[in-house]
Scaffold this motif. Structure first.
Motif, PDB file in Angstrom:
ATOM      1  N   MET A   1       0.844  -1.190   0.000  1.00 33.13           N
ATOM      2  CA  MET A   1       0.000   0.000   0.000  1.00 33.13           C
ATOM      3  C   MET A   1       0.882   1.244   0.000  1.00 33.13           C
ATOM      4  O   MET A   1       1.827   1.356   0.753  1.00 33.13           O
ATOM      5  N   SER A   2       0.575   2.175  -0.864  1.00 35.55           N
ATOM      6  CA  SER A   2       1.367   3.382  -0.957  1.00 35.55           C
ATOM      7  C   SER A   2       1.091   4.294   0.228  1.00 35.55           C
ATOM      8  O   SER A   2      -0.023   4.433   0.681  1.00 35.55           O
ATOM      9  N   THR A   3       2.124   4.886   0.724  1.00 37.54           N
ATOM     10  CA  THR A   3       1.931   5.805   1.846  1.00 37.54           C
ATOM     11  C   THR A   3       2.840   7.010   1.665  1.00 37.54           C
ATOM     12  O   THR A   3       3.644   7.085   0.755  1.00 37.54           O
ATOM     13  N   GLY A   4       2.709   7.948   2.597  1.00 41.11           N
ATOM     14  CA  GLY A   4       3.621   9.066   2.679  1.00 41.11           C
ATOM     15  C   GLY A   4       3.705   9.900   1.435  1.00 41.11           C
ATOM     16  O   GLY A   4       2.698  10.295   0.855  1.00 41.11           O
ATOM     17  N   SER A   5       4.931  10.152   1.007  1.00 41.58           N
ATOM     18  CA  SER A   5       5.139  11.113  -0.071  1.00 41.58           C
ATOM     19  C   SER A   5       4.532  10.660  -1.395  1.00 41.58           C
ATOM     20  O   SER A   5       4.166  11.482  -2.224  1.00 41.58           O
ATOM     21  N   THR A   6       4.438   9.343  -1.591  1.00 36.93           N
ATOM     22  CA  THR A   6       3.882   8.889  -2.865  1.00 36.93           C
ATOM     23  C   THR A   6       2.440   9.345  -3.030  1.00 36.93           C
ATOM     24  O   THR A   6       1.949   9.489  -4.139  1.00 36.93           O
ATOM     25  N   LEU A   7       1.774   9.587  -1.890  1.00 31.33           N
ATOM     26  CA  LEU A   7       0.390  10.018  -1.969  1.00 31.33           C
ATOM     27  C   LEU A   7       0.262  11.461  -2.434  1.00 31.33           C
ATOM     28  O   LEU A   7      -0.837  11.935  -2.667  1.00 31.33           O
ATOM     29  N   ALA A   8       1.359  12.167  -2.547  1.00 29.93           N
ATOM     30  CA  ALA A   8       1.305  13.532  -3.070  1.00 29.93           C
ATOM     31  C   ALA A   8       0.823  13.529  -4.508  1.00 29.93           C
ATOM     32  O   ALA A   8       0.314  14.532  -5.001  1.00 29.93           O
ATOM     33  N   LEU A   9       1.001  12.410  -5.173  1.00 29.79           N
ATOM     34  CA  LEU A   9       0.575  12.315  -6.569  1.00 29.79           C
ATOM     35  C   LEU A   9      -0.934  12.498  -6.693  1.00 29.79           C
ATOM     36  O   LEU A   9      -1.412  13.145  -7.626  1.00 29.79           O
ATOM     37  N   VAL A  10      -1.668  11.939  -5.769  1.00 31.14           N
ATOM     38  CA  VAL A  10      -3.131  11.975  -5.887  1.00 31.14           C
ATOM     39  C   VAL A  10      -3.661  13.413  -5.854  1.00 31.14           C
ATOM     40  O   VAL A  10      -4.383  13.816  -6.779  1.00 31.14           O
ATOM     41  N   PRO A  11      -3.312  14.221  -4.846  1.00 33.31           N
ATOM     42  CA  PRO A  11      -3.796  15.610  -4.870  1.00 33.31           C
ATOM     43  C   PRO A  11      -3.341  16.365  -6.115  1.00 33.31           C
ATOM     44  O   PRO A  11      -4.088  17.179  -6.660  1.00 33.31           O
ATOM     45  N   SER A  12      -2.130  16.063  -6.551  1.00 38.61           N
ATOM     46  CA  SER A  12      -1.604  16.749  -7.732  1.00 38.61           C
ATOM     47  C   SER A  12      -2.427  16.427  -8.982  1.00 38.61           C
ATOM     48  O   SER A  12      -2.793  17.324  -9.749  1.00 38.61           O
ATOM     49  N   VAL A  13      -2.730  15.157  -9.177  1.00 38.92           N
ATOM     50  CA  VAL A  13      -3.527  14.760 -10.354  1.00 38.92           C
ATOM     51  C   VAL A  13      -4.960  15.271 -10.218  1.00 38.92           C
ATOM     52  O   VAL A  13      -5.555  15.752 -11.195  1.00 38.92           O
ATOM     53  N   LEU A  14      -5.510  15.194  -9.005  1.00 39.00           N
ATOM     54  CA  LEU A  14      -6.876  15.701  -8.799  1.00 39.00           C
ATOM     55  C   LEU A  14      -6.954  17.187  -9.145  1.00 39.00           C
ATOM     56  O   LEU A  14      -7.922  17.651  -9.748  1.00 39.00           O
ATOM     57  N   ARG A  15      -5.906  17.910  -8.750  1.00 37.02           N
ATOM     58  CA  ARG A  15      -5.876  19.352  -9.031  1.00 37.02           C
ATOM     59  C   ARG A  15      -5.802  19.591 -10.548  1.00 37.02           C
ATOM     60  O   ARG A  15      -6.557  20.379 -11.091  1.00 37.02           O
ATOM     61  N   GLU A  16      -4.905  18.881 -11.172  1.00 34.25           N
ATOM     62  CA  GLU A  16      -4.696  19.092 -12.620  1.00 34.25           C
ATOM     63  C   GLU A  16      -5.937  18.707 -13.439  1.00 34.25           C
ATOM     64  O   GLU A  16      -6.438  19.518 -14.226  1.00 34.25           O
ATOM     65  N   TYR A  17      -6.435  17.506 -13.231  1.00 37.89           N
ATOM     66  CA  TYR A  17      -7.598  17.071 -14.006  1.00 37.89           C
ATOM     67  C   TYR A  17      -8.863  17.831 -13.573  1.00 37.89           C
ATOM     68  O   TYR A  17      -9.776  18.042 -14.377  1.00 37.89           O
ATOM     69  N   GLU A 308      -9.850  -2.597   5.016  1.00 37.33           N
ATOM     70  CA  GLU A 308      -9.887  -3.898   4.336  1.00 37.33           C
ATOM     71  C   GLU A 308     -10.355  -3.740   2.893  1.00 37.33           C
ATOM     72  O   GLU A 308      -9.814  -4.363   1.972  1.00 37.33           O
ATOM     73  N   LEU A 309     -11.364  -2.909   2.700  1.00 38.31           N
ATOM     74  CA  LEU A 309     -11.871  -2.704   1.341  1.00 38.31           C
ATOM     75  C   LEU A 309     -10.834  -2.005   0.468  1.00 38.31           C
ATOM     76  O   LEU A 309     -10.711  -2.312  -0.722  1.00 38.31           O
ATOM     77  N   ALA A 310     -10.094  -1.081   1.071  1.00 35.87           N
ATOM     78  CA  ALA A 310      -9.028  -0.419   0.305  1.00 35.87           C
ATOM     79  C   ALA A 310      -7.973  -1.444  -0.114  1.00 35.87           C
ATOM     80  O   ALA A 310      -7.455  -1.398  -1.239  1.00 35.87           O
ATOM     81  N   GLY A 311      -7.673  -2.362   0.788  1.00 31.20           N
ATOM     82  CA  GLY A 311      -6.718  -3.426   0.454  1.00 31.20           C
ATOM     83  C   GLY A 311      -7.226  -4.297  -0.683  1.00 31.20           C
ATOM     84  O   GLY A 311      -6.483  -4.657  -1.596  1.00 31.20           O
ATOM     85  N   ALA A 312      -8.510  -4.610  -0.627  1.00 30.49           N
ATOM     86  CA  ALA A 312      -9.108  -5.415  -1.703  1.00 30.49           C
ATOM     87  C   ALA A 312      -9.068  -4.652  -3.025  1.00 30.49           C
ATOM     88  O   ALA A 312      -8.837  -5.250  -4.087  1.00 30.49           O
ATOM     89  N   ALA A 313      -9.284  -3.353  -2.954  1.00 25.46           N
ATOM     90  CA  ALA A 313      -9.226  -2.530  -4.179  1.00 25.46           C
ATOM     91  C   ALA A 313      -7.818  -2.572  -4.773  1.00 25.46           C
ATOM     92  O   ALA A 313      -7.652  -2.700  -5.993  1.00 25.46           O
ATOM     93  N   LEU A 314      -6.820  -2.480  -3.918  1.00 27.88           N
ATOM     94  CA  LEU A 314      -5.430  -2.549  -4.395  1.00 27.88           C
ATOM     95  C   LEU A 314      -5.155  -3.884  -5.076  1.00 27.88           C
ATOM     96  O   LEU A 314      -4.508  -3.953  -6.126  1.00 27.88           O
TER      97      LEU A 314
END
Lengths: 344, 249
Positions: A1-17, A308-314
């Motif tokens: 599961m991605s954590t920490g700094s890698t999650l910076a990608l999500v806000p960045s993409v959400l902002r851009e798109y 648990e559901l997030a894990g299943a999604a991954l």
């Protein structure tokens, strides 16, 4: 599961798109009369912001297969318009008071005008979908419309389930019932539909879309449970009223768990409380409901389920995309399950 | 014998049978982080598969049950609406679906090329009974003088050959990974050899159809062995009562 700094990608993409979608959305919100009674109301919720998760999922799913952003942007606009139109209706049906940190549309303008604006915004979302014909061709545009019809049906069925439970004061709702309701009410519009149409565009219809239902379901359900949890936390960023779900008597996983754990005496009191209309529920009673949830560690229970559901999604995402080359969009989608349960 | 005091579990204070496995060896609620076992012992539902309490991971199990049931209901509804079978193709992998779509498009495109480039070159049609070998005449259409390809076919069945080749391809070493039918079970045609033109000699396309090859249309691309560039498409229709023919652009 991605954590920490890698999650910076999500806000960045959400902002851009999100910005791309908002800019394109402006073309579909006319500025003409009657502004005061209709068109100003249409642009109210979209102007308030929002996470832009749905259009971003659509664009990312499309680009993950190598297609252009322009191919998906009209569909992303339609998704956002439809989402905002349904929010107006949801707020009326739920008797909600706040949306994105401000009073709900029906509180500002009255129910008839808000209802009409919701109708208009929902129907206006068809225009960008029709415009898809010029970019994607008749056949693909029609398939997207078919997907939209399916999503609208699933969504209405889920909403009907929840509203029906509240009207009938159903007390025997199980976790499975809840998940089925969430699958229809939340997951289809929040995740399954945006991802499916994104993949549809990205592959030009060359992929089995049902394979993406599981991922969308797990992602959307984790998102909804986290949303239910956030409703119990006072934070201006969340933009909804504190304990709003409790005032509205929503059948959340937390409430279902509390009911299941309660003693007969507590259950009788809970049932009586939920049977009354929202206006008759006092802050004191809602406080007692919160106490009950704390007593039976409902938040911990819901939190665990969301994780648990997030894990299943991954897991499902890894299966779906193993053969796809790495890309920013693929990473974004991969990190979404973690983001939805860590957002505040 | 050990001096240690033996552990003793108190008798369960329950009002009914425990049907939930997760509660067999612990007070209800303990596994969920709850310290309120006394109150929760009277919980109304302690029995079915519609809740996610118990060991970690049961939430996922419940969610999978919900989504699989949902998908199964969808499939059932779809079967009722459309009971027709698409054969094995209905369950084919996405890659297979893509290949099939590509082939379908090629097959659909070929008649268009026919119209565009009109005239047909007939190949020796005497092909009944024993396996026969027949050398084709050079293609006699608008571009035949450019291609100048002879066709050699070995087949027990009537065949129809469509060749769509880019200009100046006859001197290249063309290869194909096989011609595929829409039906996934039909084995691909792989005995296809292209001999490039050298000097004044013609290029030659040799095709061998296995004896029991199912009838149908088999299509594929011809690529340049040197760089993998697609130079044309080849489609063979087997088992129809039509005259063997070729076309090229």
């Amino acid at each position: 599961m991605s954590t920490g700094s890698t999650l910076a990608l999500v806000p960045s993409v959400l902002r851009e798109y999100g910005e791309t979608t908002r800019a394109a959305l402006q073309q579909y919100l006319p500025v003409r009369e009657p502004r005061r009674y209709l068109y100003d109301l249409l642009s109210d919720y979209p102007r308030r912001g929002g996470k832009m998760m749905r259009p971003s999922l659509c664009i990312a799913a499309c680009r993950m297969f190598g297609a252009r952003l322009e191919d998906a942007v009209r569909t992303a606009v339609a998704i956002e318009m439809l989402h905002n139109g349904l929010l107006i209706h949801d707020d009326i049906e739920d008797g909600s008071e706040q949306r994105r940190g401000q009073p709900t549309l029906h509180r500002l303008h009255g129910m008839p005008l808000a209802l009409n604006a919701g109708d208009m915004l929902t129907l206006a979302s068809l225009r960008p979908l029709l415009d898809n014909r010029n970019v994607l061709g008749e056949s693909l545009a029609l398939r997207i419309l078919e997907e939209t019809e399916r999503m609208a049906r699933e969504c209405a069925e889920g909403q009907a389930m929840e509203l029906g439970w509240r009207r009938d004061n159903s007390i025997g709702v199980s976790d499975a019932d809840y998940l089925k309701m969430v699958l229809k009410k939340t997951c289809w519009l929040a995740a399954i539909y945006p991802i499916r149409v994104g993949v549809l565009i990205g592959t030009r219809g060359g992929c089995d879309l049902d394979r993406f239902v599981r991922f969308g379901f797990f992602l959307g359900a984790a998102f909804q449970i986290q949303d239910d949890l956030l409703n119990l936390v006072a934070d201006s960023r969340y933009g909804k009223e504190l304990n709003g779900d409790l005032f509205e008597g929503k059948r959340t996983l937390l409430l279902i768990h509390a009911f299941r754990r309660s003693t007969p005496r507590e259950r009788a009191r809970l049932s009586s409380l939920l049977a009354r209309p929202r206006e008759e529920r006092t802050a004191e009673e809602v406080g007692w409901l919160r106490y009950l949830m704390d007593k039976y560690t409902c938040s911990e229970y819901a939190q665990r389920m969301a994780h648990e559901l997030a894990g299943a999604a991954l897991h499902e995402f890894a299966l779906l995309t193993a053969s796809l080359p790495d890309s920013r969009d693929k990473s974004f989608l991969e990190q979404m399950p973690t983001w939805v349960i860590e957002r505040t | 014998m050990s001096e240690r005091k033996r552990l003793h579990r108190n008798d369960p204070s329950r009002g009914g049978p425990l049907r939930n496995f997760s509660n067999l060896y612990s007070q209800p609620g303990v596994l969920n982080g709850g310290s309120k076992a006394k109150d929760s012992a009277t919980s109304q539902e302690g029995h079915d598969k519609t809740r996610a309490e118990g060991r970690p991971g049961e939430g996922v199990g419940l969610a999978y049950r919900v989504i699989e049931k949902y998908l199964a209901e969808g499939r059932l509804a779809a079967e009722r609406l459309n009971p027709l079978s698409y054969g094995n193709g209905a369950t084919a992998a996405p890659l297979q679906e893509l290949v099939e779509r590509m082939l379908r498009q090629q097959v659909e495109m070929l008649p268009l090329w026919l119209e565009l480039f009109g005239s047909l070159a007939r190949v020796d049609p005497a092909r009944t009974g024993d396996p026969a070998r027949a050398n084709s005449r050079p293609m006699n259409n608008g571009s035949s003088s450019k291609h100048n390809i002879s066709l050699e076919i070995a087949s027990r069945q009537p065949v129809e050959v469509f060749l769509d080749l880019q200009e100046h391809s006859e001197r290249l070493a063309l290869v194909t990974s096989g011609l595929h039918a829409l039906r996934p079970k039909a084995r691909a045609l792989t005995e296809i050899r292209f001999t490039p033109r050298k000097g004044e000699s013609r290029s030659k396309l040799s095709i061998k159809i296995p004896a029991r090859q199912p009838s149908g249309t088999y299509s594929g691309v011809l690529v340049d062995r040197a760089n993998g560039d697609v130079r044309g498409t080849l489609s063979i229709r087997i088992g129809r009562s039509v005259s063997p023919r070729t076309t090229a652009r």
